[in-house]
Design a protein around this motif. Sequence first.
Motif, short mmCIF file in Angstrom:
data_model
loop_
_atom_site.label_atom_id
_atom_site.label_comp_id
_atom_site.label_asym_id
_atom_site.label_seq_id
_atom_site.Cartn_x
_atom_site.Cartn_y
_atom_site.Cartn_z
N ALA A 1 -43.24 -22.17 11.59
CA ALA A 1 -42.92 -20.87 11.32
C ALA A 1 -41.60 -20.70 12.13
O ALA A 1 -40.24 -20.00 11.90
CB ALA A 1 -43.93 -20.08 11.23
N ARG A 2 -41.25 -20.46 13.21
CA ARG A 2 -40.70 -20.42 14.43
C ARG A 2 -38.58 -21.11 14.01
O ARG A 2 -37.79 -20.18 13.57
CB ARG A 2 -40.84 -20.65 15.55
N GLU B 1 -40.57 -22.07 5.03
CA GLU B 1 -41.99 -21.99 6.03
C GLU B 1 -43.44 -23.35 5.22
O GLU B 1 -43.60 -23.36 5.69
CB GLU B 1 -42.98 -21.22 5.90
N ASP B 2 -42.59 -23.56 4.05
CA ASP B 2 -43.21 -24.67 3.15
C ASP B 2 -42.83 -25.86 3.30
O ASP B 2 -44.06 -26.54 3.70
CB ASP B 2 -42.92 -24.75 1.43
N ALA C 1 -37.80 -21.98 10.53
CA ALA C 1 -38.43 -21.82 9.67
C ALA C 1 -37.80 -20.20 9.72
O ALA C 1 -36.15 -19.81 8.99
CB ALA C 1 -38.75 -20.80 8.74
N ARG D 1 -36.73 -16.73 4.80
CA ARG D 1 -38.24 -17.51 5.47
C ARG D 1 -39.13 -17.93 5.11
O ARG D 1 -39.75 -19.01 5.47
CB ARG D 1 -38.69 -16.31 6.54
N ARG E 1 -48.67 -16.70 2.05
CA ARG E 1 -47.47 -16.17 3.01
C ARG E 1 -47.23 -15.15 2.10
O ARG E 1 -46.59 -14.20 2.97
CB ARG E 1 -47.00 -17.05 2.63
N ARG F 1 -47.01 -29.66 8.95
CA ARG F 1 -46.44 -28.70 9.33
C ARG F 1 -45.24 -29.38 10.20
O ARG F 1 -44.68 -28.75 11.31
CB ARG F 1 -47.09 -27.58 10.49
#
Length: 255
Positions: free
Chosen positions: A123-124, A118-119, A126, A114, A34, A190
């Motif tokens: 994504a949103r 995300e880990d 984070a 960020r 990333r 996720r």
Amino acid sequence: KPRGSTALDLPDGMMRAESVLGSAALSAPPILVRSLVAPYADGLAFTTFLRRQGGFGAVDEAWRAPPQSTEQLLHPEKYLAREPALEVPVPERPAFAGDLEERFHDVMGEQTLRLLLEDWLPARTAAQAASDWGGDRLAVFSDSSRKRWAVGWHIRFDTPSAAERALLAFARSAPLTDRAPSSPSGGPSRTPPPLTRVAGGRLCVPRPNNGPIVLVRRGRDLAVTLGPFERNSVAVTPDPDCRPALAWAARIATQ
């Protein structure tokens, strides 16, 4: 081009999603993947925003006066307003952990915050948790033998509510020990882990391999500390005592 459209016609975020999906085959830790993709995806979104505002002349101007933080890169309106990053002092060393000295310190920035979140978060989510970053400073400490380590991170947000949002985002990872839960494909999940209750803006979770992880929020300031822990060639000896680690994090949050 065959459809008669340009990059300016694409929905915001589409390029980043495509870039992240296209990098999924890279055999490296996800956070490194990333971090390699982010400059391309976030930079494209930034220049697209400027083109919509003032064409390539606006992009040329950004080369003459580049963004001063990744916050400005991720939020071009803050770049146009020249919103500065807040000055944050280097976290103090954990005096209770023996003779530890500072080995490294740096500003991580909103983009790194960020990427880290995300880990274990979508994504949103984070991105929302990292938004309203104001400034930060991370420091790494070790003894002379480089066996005993600790990390202190002081993050200052624009508002107390933003700091609370980030605190809860970090708390979702705190119960984890060595790694995030894996998805059926073998990659990081996720699906966020269960939200841990945070009492009074303070949380300490002892971890068997890395010592305690501590979160302390004071107003718009958030302190995150890791360790101390002792490392040798065979194993890691944890320090399970939360009291001194909590006190250290509280001091960092009020620096």
